[in-house]
Design a protein around this motif. Sequence first.
Motif, short mmCIF file in Angstrom:
data_model
loop_
_atom_site.label_atom_id
_atom_site.label_comp_id
_atom_site.label_asym_id
_atom_site.label_seq_id
_atom_site.Cartn_x
_atom_site.Cartn_y
_atom_site.Cartn_z
N SER A 1 -50.11 35.51 1.99
CA SER A 1 -51.16 34.88 2.72
C SER A 1 -50.80 33.46 3.23
O SER A 1 -50.01 32.61 3.15
CB SER A 1 -52.44 34.59 1.67
OG SER A 1 -51.92 33.43 0.86
N PHE A 2 -51.83 33.07 4.01
CA PHE A 2 -51.85 31.64 4.85
C PHE A 2 -51.48 30.67 3.73
O PHE A 2 -50.44 29.82 4.00
CB PHE A 2 -52.85 31.37 5.65
CG PHE A 2 -52.82 30.12 6.43
CD1 PHE A 2 -52.85 28.85 6.11
CD2 PHE A 2 -52.36 30.46 7.79
CE1 PHE A 2 -52.74 27.73 7.01
CE2 PHE A 2 -52.19 29.10 8.76
CZ PHE A 2 -52.36 28.12 8.13
N ALA A 3 -52.22 30.69 2.63
CA ALA A 3 -52.05 29.57 1.69
C ALA A 3 -50.94 29.68 1.22
O ALA A 3 -50.22 28.72 0.77
CB ALA A 3 -53.17 29.89 0.43
N PHE B 1 -48.06 28.41 3.47
CA PHE B 1 -48.43 26.96 3.43
C PHE B 1 -47.69 26.16 2.48
O PHE B 1 -47.13 25.11 2.37
CB PHE B 1 -49.82 26.47 3.71
CG PHE B 1 -49.77 25.19 4.27
CD1 PHE B 1 -50.18 24.32 3.22
CD2 PHE B 1 -49.75 24.65 5.69
CE1 PHE B 1 -50.28 22.81 3.75
CE2 PHE B 1 -50.07 23.52 6.04
CZ PHE B 1 -50.15 22.52 5.15
N LEU C 1 -44.20 26.47 2.50
CA LEU C 1 -43.31 25.19 3.28
C LEU C 1 -43.60 23.74 2.70
O LEU C 1 -42.63 23.11 2.69
CB LEU C 1 -44.32 25.31 4.79
CG LEU C 1 -43.86 24.28 5.78
CD1 LEU C 1 -42.29 25.04 6.11
CD2 LEU C 1 -44.87 24.51 6.89
N GLU C 2 -44.59 23.38 2.11
CA GLU C 2 -44.76 22.22 1.49
C GLU C 2 -43.66 22.21 0.20
O GLU C 2 -42.92 21.06 0.21
CB GLU C 2 -46.06 22.05 0.75
CG GLU C 2 -47.19 21.81 1.65
CD GLU C 2 -48.59 21.47 1.05
OE1 GLU C 2 -49.13 20.75 1.31
OE2 GLU C 2 -48.87 22.31 0.22
N ALA D 1 -43.09 27.91 9.40
CA ALA D 1 -43.92 27.52 10.51
C ALA D 1 -44.47 28.24 11.61
O ALA D 1 -45.58 28.21 11.96
CB ALA D 1 -43.27 26.02 10.80
N LEU E 1 -47.09 30.76 10.51
CA LEU E 1 -48.60 30.09 10.16
C LEU E 1 -49.13 29.63 11.68
O LEU E 1 -50.15 29.74 11.86
CB LEU E 1 -48.28 28.83 9.39
CG LEU E 1 -47.83 28.86 8.09
CD1 LEU E 1 -47.34 27.57 7.34
CD2 LEU E 1 -49.00 29.53 7.39
N LYS E 2 -48.21 29.20 12.66
CA LYS E 2 -48.83 28.80 13.99
C LYS E 2 -49.21 29.87 14.50
O LYS E 2 -50.37 29.68 15.26
CB LYS E 2 -47.57 28.00 14.75
CG LYS E 2 -47.22 26.97 14.34
CD LYS E 2 -46.50 26.01 15.36
CE LYS E 2 -46.19 24.65 14.83
NZ LYS E 2 -44.89 23.95 15.47
N LEU F 1 -52.60 30.71 13.08
CA LEU F 1 -53.57 29.97 13.79
C LEU F 1 -54.02 29.99 14.84
O LEU F 1 -55.41 30.11 15.15
CB LEU F 1 -52.98 28.44 13.43
CG LEU F 1 -52.78 27.83 12.17
CD1 LEU F 1 -52.42 26.35 12.52
CD2 LEU F 1 -54.22 27.60 11.33
N ALA G 1 -55.74 34.47 14.45
CA ALA G 1 -56.61 34.77 13.79
C ALA G 1 -58.05 34.79 14.20
O ALA G 1 -58.33 33.72 14.38
CB ALA G 1 -56.30 34.31 12.29
#
Lengths: 408, 75
Positions: free
Chosen positions: B9-11, B14, B17-18, B44, B47-48, B51, B54
Motif C-alpha cells: 500500500s502507499f502507506a 512510504f 522509504l522513511e 520512490a 510512489l511517484k 501519486l 491514482a
Amino acid sequence: MKEYTVTQFHKEMNHLMKDIHVTVVGEISGFNISNDKFVWFTLKDDKSAMSNFMMKFQLKVPLEDGMEIRVTGSPGIFPRSGKYVFKPRTVELMGEGALQRAFEITKAKLEEEGLFDPDRKREFPRFPERIGLITSPDAAAYTDFIRILNNRWGGVEVRFFPVNVQGNNAINSIQDAFHLINSFHEDLDAVVLTRGGGSMEDLQAFNSEEVARAVFGSQVPVICGVGHERDTSLADYVADLRAATPTHAAELLVPDKEEVSAEIRGLISSQSHRLEQQVSILTQAVDRQMFELGHIMRDHVTFLKDQVARFMSAAHMVSIDIQKKKDQISHQKQLVQTYAATLVSMSRQRLEQQERLINSLSPKAVLKRGYSMTTAEDGSIIKDPSQVKKGQALKTEVEHGIIHSNVT
Amino acid sequence: MATKKKELSFAEAFTELETITEDLEKGLDLDEGITKFERGLELAAMLKNRLSTAENKIETIKEKYQNEGDEAEEE
C-alpha cells in the motif's frame, strides 16, 4: 339530554379529542420531571397557559423554563383529577434563544460524561485508502469536499452515505448512517461528517444528543466539519478531529500530493547524501590504511634488510672462524704426521739397533766366531764336563751344522 | 497475480522509504547501504507513479440500516 357520569364524560371527551393533532407554540414555565419518568411543564403566551405532560423517554431535547418551543400532539384529560393537559408527541425548540440554551445544557451533560475527552480521540492514518462520507448529496459541502479531495490526493475509495442534514429526518438518517458503518463498514480508515453553514435551527441535528452519541459510538474515527468556521457543533466536539469547513475536512483527511512528492524527493536526497558521505568517509579511511600499511611495510623491509646484513656479517665471522679451525687442524695433522714419521723412523732405528744387538748376542754370531754349543739329548746346554757321562750322546752345533758325538 | 512488491500500500511503501532513510542515517555497511538505496529509488518511483496516476473512486451506499436487515449486506 343524555346523562353522563363523570368518568363517562371524561372518557367521551378523550375520545373526541384524541383525533385532534395540533402544533402549539409557547414559552415553557414550571418545567419538572418527577420520578425520573414524568415530564410536566406549562406552555404559555402572554394571556393563557396550558399544562403539558409527556414521558421522559419521549423527550429528545433539553428543556428549560423560558424557552420558546413548538409542541405537536393531542389534548386529553386525566380522569382521576379531571386535569386538562396537552400531550406532546414531539417537541421542537424555537428561536436562537431556546436552541442556544439547549445547546449549552446538552454540551454540559456530554462533557461531564466524557464524550469530549481528548484522550479518546483516535489517530488517523496519514495515507487513508477507504473513507466514508456522510453528508447531503445536494449540499455544496459534498461537491466542495470531493473537489478538494480529488485535487489533493488519489487512490482513495470513497463510500458515500447520503443523509438529511436538516429537517425532521436529519437525526434519524445520520444515526442510520453510523449504524451502517459500525455494522458493515468497519474497514474504513476514516469517516467525514460534514455540512455547510446555516442558522442554529438548520444545524440543530448536529447539536442533538443523538447525533453526538452516534459520532461518539462510531467504530471508525470521525472528522466532523459542520457549518462555517466559527460554528462548533456538539458533533464537532465529540468527533476525533474537528474541521472548520468541508474543504478543511478534506485537507485534514488526505495529504497534498505535491507536498508528499517533495517529501519523497527529500528522502531520496538525504539518502544519497548520506551514502556519498559514507563513501567519502570510507575512502578516507582506506587511504589512511594504505598510508599506514605503506609505512609498516617499509619499516618491515628495513628491519629485514637489517637482519640480513647482520646475518651476513655474522656468517662471515663464522666462516673466518671455520677457516682458522681448518688451518689449525691441518697444522695439527701435519705435526702429527711429522711426529708419527719421526716416531716410526725412530722405532725402526731402535728396532734395527735391537736386531743388531740381538744378532750380536745371538748364539749364531758366537758360532760364527768359531765357538760351538753343545747340548745334551734333552736339549740342555753343556757348560760343565761334569754334566756328561761316558757314552752320552751329545749334539754340537757349529756355524755350519750339527755334529753328533759320544763322550769318551 | 504476482504480489511481491506490487501489492504494497502507499502507506507501507512510504513507511519503508522513511525507514531506509533512518537506516542510512545510522550508518550501514556500504554494500547494504547501496542495496537499500536502490530499494529506496524503486519505492520512490512507485510512489511517484501512484501519486500521478491514482484516481479516487466514489460509491454511494444505498442501503438503509433499519428494516433492511437482509439486504443491508453490502460488498
